[in-house]
Design an enzyme around this catalytic site. Structure first.
Site, PDB file in Angstrom:
ATOM      1  N   ARG A 154       0.808  -1.225   0.000  1.00  0.00           N
ATOM      2  CA  ARG A 154       0.000   0.000   0.000  1.00  0.00           C
ATOM      3  C   ARG A 154       0.837   1.269   0.000  1.00  0.00           C
ATOM      4  O   ARG A 154       0.342   2.327  -0.385  1.00  0.00           O
ATOM      5  CB  ARG A 154      -0.996  -0.059   1.156  1.00  0.00           C
TER       6      ARG A 154
ATOM      7  N   GLU B 221       0.504  -7.131  13.360  1.00  0.00           N
ATOM      8  CA  GLU B 221      -0.682  -7.376  14.195  1.00  0.00           C
ATOM      9  C   GLU B 221      -1.245  -8.766  13.901  1.00  0.00           C
ATOM     10  O   GLU B 221      -1.782  -9.427  14.762  1.00  0.00           O
ATOM     11  CB  GLU B 221      -1.754  -6.348  13.797  1.00  0.00           C
TER      12      GLU B 221
HETATM   13  O1  PRP Z   1       2.648  -1.009  11.875  1.00  0.00           O
HETATM   14  P1  PRP Z   1       2.510  -2.453  11.537  1.00  0.00           P
HETATM   15  O2  PRP Z   1       1.910  -3.257  12.652  1.00  0.00           O
HETATM   16  O3  PRP Z   1       3.799  -3.056  11.082  1.00  0.00           O
HETATM   17  O4  PRP Z   1       1.449  -2.610  10.365  1.00  0.00           O
HETATM   18  C1  PRP Z   1       1.383  -1.758   9.255  1.00  0.00           C
HETATM   19  C2  PRP Z   1       1.553  -2.506   7.954  1.00  0.00           C
HETATM   20  O5  PRP Z   1       0.503  -3.471   7.765  1.00  0.00           O
HETATM   21  C3  PRP Z   1      -0.080  -3.268   6.485  1.00  0.00           C
HETATM   22  O6  PRP Z   1       0.546  -3.978   5.476  1.00  0.00           O
HETATM   23  P2  PRP Z   1       0.438  -5.558   5.324  1.00  0.00           P
HETATM   24  O7  PRP Z   1       1.608  -6.186   5.994  1.00  0.00           O
HETATM   25  O8  PRP Z   1      -0.910  -6.015   5.752  1.00  0.00           O
HETATM   26  O9  PRP Z   1       0.689  -5.807   3.777  1.00  0.00           O
HETATM   27  P3  PRP Z   1      -0.029  -5.348   2.426  1.00  0.00           P
HETATM   28  O10 PRP Z   1       0.187  -3.850   2.280  1.00  0.00           O
HETATM   29  O11 PRP Z   1       0.739  -6.111   1.406  1.00  0.00           O
HETATM   30  O12 PRP Z   1      -1.480  -5.699   2.485  1.00  0.00           O
HETATM   31  C4  PRP Z   1       0.106  -1.787   6.240  1.00  0.00           C
HETATM   32  O13 PRP Z   1      -0.009  -1.476   4.861  1.00  0.00           O
HETATM   33  C5  PRP Z   1       1.468  -1.531   6.794  1.00  0.00           C
HETATM   34  O14 PRP Z   1       2.500  -1.799   5.853  1.00  0.00           O
HETATM   35  N1  ADE Z   2      -6.116  -2.341  11.148  1.00  0.00           N
HETATM   36  C1  ADE Z   2      -5.427  -2.351  10.007  1.00  0.00           C
HETATM   37  N2  ADE Z   2      -6.018  -1.970   8.850  1.00  0.00           N
HETATM   38  C2  ADE Z   2      -5.329  -1.981   7.690  1.00  0.00           C
HETATM   39  N3  ADE Z   2      -4.066  -2.373   7.583  1.00  0.00           N
HETATM   40  C3  ADE Z   2      -3.441  -2.751   8.711  1.00  0.00           C
HETATM   41  N4  ADE Z   2      -2.172  -3.165   8.942  1.00  0.00           N
HETATM   42  C4  ADE Z   2      -2.056  -3.443  10.253  1.00  0.00           C
HETATM   43  N5  ADE Z   2      -3.201  -3.210  10.906  1.00  0.00           N
HETATM   44  C5  ADE Z   2      -4.083  -2.772   9.961  1.00  0.00           C
END
Ligand code: PRP
Ligand code: ADE
Length: 190
Positions: free
Chosen positions: A72, A109
């Site tokens: 993202r 998370e």
């Molecule tokens: O602060 P944190 O607890 O580390 O979480 C934040 C991360 O989680 C989500 O990505 P995700 O790992 O879900 O991957 P994606 O963007 O590929 O869906 C979000 O886009 C951040 O990169």
């Molecule tokens: N609550 C949340 N929503 C979207 N992306 C996330 N990445 C970690 N926590 C999230």
């Protein structure tokens, strides 16, 4: 709704950004209130406002590299990089980059993951910002900071569209400033 201390108090663009984020409960796991920025991307004005705010923030900070976190962070980072005259550095999930990489693992998370960066993508003298959609625990940003610093870049700030002001993650960010536009949305607001 608005994250404190971003210097944007009273900026009406923040309300539009917050309202354009969709909340999906129990995704991808029970108990997670998923903040879905794909709905924000569908609204041209709000998408542009989001990019513009980051551009205004970073355009005069002598930034040479914008690092975006897969997936993202890729949705905001390249537009900001182009507008401020910086290179874009993709930080990717394992096994996606074809060249020589360095890697950092971290906890999420809802699981574990790892980020990789091409060797040589940044170097000593680069001043970098790291962009992502959301900070929760800060594990992802802290892995990203480590990657950039291992290659000699200076991480000036991390910027996220969504985060809690007192984000637990801030203590994990090695003292790096964290610039957040809006707080996570609650379900009843969506
Ligand atoms: O602060 P944190 O607890 O580390 O979480 C934040 C991360 O989680 C989500 O990505 P995700 O790992 O879900 O991957 P994606 O963007 O590929 O869906 C979000 O886009 C951040 O990169
Ligand atoms: N609550 C949340 N929503 C979207 N992306 C996330 N990445 C970690 N926590 C999230």
């Amino acid at each position: 709704m608005f994250a404190a201390e971003n210097g944007l108090k009273g900026d009406s663009r923040l309300q539009g950004i917050s309202e354009a984020i969709r909340v999906v409960p129990d995704f991808p796991k029970p108990g997670i209130m998923f903040q879905d920025i794909t709905t924000l991307l569908l609204n041209h004005k709000v998408f542009k406002d989001t990019v513009d705010i980051f551009v205004d923030r970073y355009k005069d900070m002598d930034i040479s590299a914008v690092a975006g976190i897969e997936a993202r962070g890729f949705m905001f980072g390249p537009s900001v990089a182009l507008a401020i005259g910086a290179k874009f550095v993709p930080l990717r999930k394992p096994g996606k980059l074809p060249g020589k990489v360095i890697a950092e693992s971290y906890e999420l998370e809802y699981g574990k993951d790892c980020l990789e960066m091409h060797v040589g993508a940044v170097q000593q003298g680069d001043r970098a910002v790291i962009l992502d959609d959301l900070v929760a625990t800060g594990g992802t940003l802290s892995a990203a900071i480590k990657l950039l610093e291992r290659m000699g870049a200076e991480v000036v700030e991390c910027g996220c569209v969504i985060g809690v002001p007192e984000v637990k993650g801030q203590s994990r960010l090695k003292g790096k400033p964290l610039y957040i536009l809006v707080e996570p949305r609650e379900l009843e607001d969506s």
